[in-house]
Scaffold this active site. Structure first.
Site, PDB file in Angstrom:
ATOM      1  N   SER A  98      -9.800 -25.904 -19.809  1.00 23.68           N
ATOM      2  CA  SER A  98      -9.746 -26.331 -21.081  1.00 23.68           C
ATOM      3  C   SER A  98      -9.157 -27.644 -21.302  1.00 23.68           C
ATOM      4  CB  SER A  98      -8.733 -25.165 -22.021  1.00 23.68           C
ATOM      5  OG  SER A  98      -9.315 -23.998 -22.086  1.00 23.68           O
ATOM      6  N   HIS A 326     -15.953 -23.257 -22.746  1.00 22.15           N
ATOM      7  CA  HIS A 326     -16.503 -22.396 -21.508  1.00 22.15           C
ATOM      8  C   HIS A 326     -16.821 -21.253 -21.875  1.00 22.15           C
ATOM      9  CE1 HIS A 326     -12.379 -21.431 -20.942  1.00 22.15           C
ATOM     10  NE2 HIS A 326     -12.008 -22.776 -21.126  1.00 22.15           N
TER      11      HIS A 326
HETATM   12 ZN   LIG Z   1      -8.685 -20.097 -20.041  1.00 26.63          ZN
END
Ligand SMILES: [Zn+2]
Length: 466
Positions: A98, A326
């Protein structure tokens, strides 16, 4: 047919960046240039760790329970937003984390996993919130994680590693982020910070209104002026536990409530604003194969999408970006009777909540009862035994990343709801990206993560501050 290599992708990305840049001087060429400076506000919404299946299952759950689609899918259905896919790779990995993901948007450069706006050569890049602040715009960060967590920090902080939460909290203050809501008392309270600084008091001294509960936030002066709201130690609760725990419901605002307040506050600035909104615990639920945690937090994120579009939809001066950083664990509903999927509607608590009340010494009936209370599923003795083995660290799956107690709990529940998982980690999928408003015309059907920084700074006419 030859697939383009990674190097070709990067070259193309660099080329379009160059074209965007030179287009400004040449006054023409691409739509983004004609639109330059017409974007007053930007709202950037991130469902952290959202696989495609998460988007679909939240939509299906809402359609079957409430007879309506999710806001995200409705916006696609009605053609209101533009849909793209985005390559989120970081500087050093196909599968980003992240921090690197948020930094790619936040400064327009790929950094190594874990880093925030410091490129592999050690260069500190100015993140987008300070860029917009320098242009006279208001800035805000709202999240269900600790406010210092990687995704919001990617829009405002420079640190070698995302774990430097205390430094990130100080940087938000120094960089005058106007509006901050989330968890993370542990990084603000003098008794919990290693340096002993009282960041609440320092924010008050700097003119911030500081709220520690939902009541203080809603009944205080949070609709104007600078605001810091920190409601929990660590992250905010999962939505499913939040809505079924009266004390949490009273003290912690929802993501939609925080987003609404942020927009009301920041839109007071006549020069406009940039706001990042993160549904951060979708990712955590996916890491721990927690179906209730995942879907109800995705729905809470979707409510925030609805709030953002209620503001932006009727205007022509606000760019809205809705995306994820993601995939994670790529859950999906496998072929089974529809009613099995509907059983998730009866869950009262997350599997994180179930596991928090058990330990390696818990008896088989204790495991069975707690799962039944939280989900309605009456699991047989042999499944509870496998869980106990995993809780003791003694379970061995064929794919070793599925050895954990959380993975085993997820698979036990999958026998009933048929939502299963490919692991407990981020995935390299190209991610969903929906965009709306001035600037979105510059976003192609397939984009590289770093391109969004250019899109935003060009659209808002703040390039000279970048
Ligand atoms: Zn994560």
């Amino acid at each position: 047919m030859n697939h383009p290599t990674r190097r070709d992708f990067l070259k193309t990305g660099a080329l379009s960046t160059l074209l965007l840049g030179s287009g400004i001087a040449m006054a023409g060429g691409c739509n983004a240039i004609r639109r330059r400076g017409t974007t007053k506000n930007i709202i950037f919404l991130v469902s952290d760790g959202m696989s495609a299946g998460t988007l679909q299952m939240a939509d299906t759950l809402l359609r079957r329970r409430d007879g309506r689609p999710s806001n995200w899918i409705r916006l696609l259905e009605e053609g209101t937003v533009k849909r793209s896919l985005m390559d989120m790779a970081s500087a050093d990995r196909i599968v980003t984390d992240s921090a690197a993901a948020a930094a790619s948007w936040g400064c327009g450069h790929r950094v190594n996993n874990g880093a925030l706006n410091i490129t592999p050569d050690g260069t500190h890049r100015t993140p987008i919130l300070p860029v917009f602040r320098d242009a006279g715009k208001a800035t805000g960060l709202v999240t269900t994680t600790e406010i210092t967590h990687a995704t919001p920090a990617g829009f405002a902080a420079n640190v070698e590693h995302r774990s430097q939460a205390e430094d990130i909290a100080v940087q938000y203050l120094e960089r005058e982020v106007d509006f901050l809501l989330g968890g993370g008392n542990n990084h603000y309270h003098p008794e919990q910070r290693e340096d002993g600084r009282d960041l609440y008091e320092e924010h008050r001294q700097a003119g911030y209104f500081v709220a520690r509960t939902k009541n203080e936030l809603m009944n205080g002066n949070a609709a104007e002026g600078r605001v810091l709201g920190v409601f929990t130690n660590g992250h905010l609760p999962y939505t499913l536990d939040h809505i079924n725990t009266p004390e949490l419901l009273e003290n912690v605002p929802t993501l939609a409530e925080m987003t609404d307040l942020a927009i009301r506050n920041l839109s007071n600035n006549p020069n406009g604003f940039i706001l990042q909104v993160e549904g951060g615990r979708v990712d955590h639920a996916a890491h721990s194969n927690d179906v209730g945690g995942l879907l109800y937090d995705q729905i809470a994120f979707d409510d925030a999408v609805g709030v953002a579009m209620a503001f932006a939809g009727s205007r022509d001066d606000t760019l809205v970006i809705i995306t994820t950083d993601h995939g994670n664990a790529n859950p999906g509903f496998s072929s089974a009777p529809d009613e099995d999927f509907d059983s998730i509607q009866n869950h009262r608590h997350t599997t994180n909540w179930i596991r928090a009340g058990l330990n390696s010494e818990s008896s088989i009936p204790e495991i069975q009862q707690r799962i039944e209370y939280a989900t309605g599923y009456e699991i047989p003795r042999e499944q509870a035994e496998i869980y106990r083995l995993a809780a003791r660290g003694e379970y061995r799956a064929t794919y070793s990343r599925m050895n954990s107690a959380s993975a085993v709990m997820g698979q036990i529940l999958a026998n009933y709801c048929h939502v299963n998982w490919v692991g407990g980690s981020h995935t390299g999928d190209y991610v969903e990206l929906a965009s709306f408003g001035p600037g979105s015309e510059a976003i192609e059907g397939f984009v590289i993560n770093t391109q969004l920084f250019e899109v935003m700074t060009v659209a808002a006419g703040v390039v000279e501050h970048a």
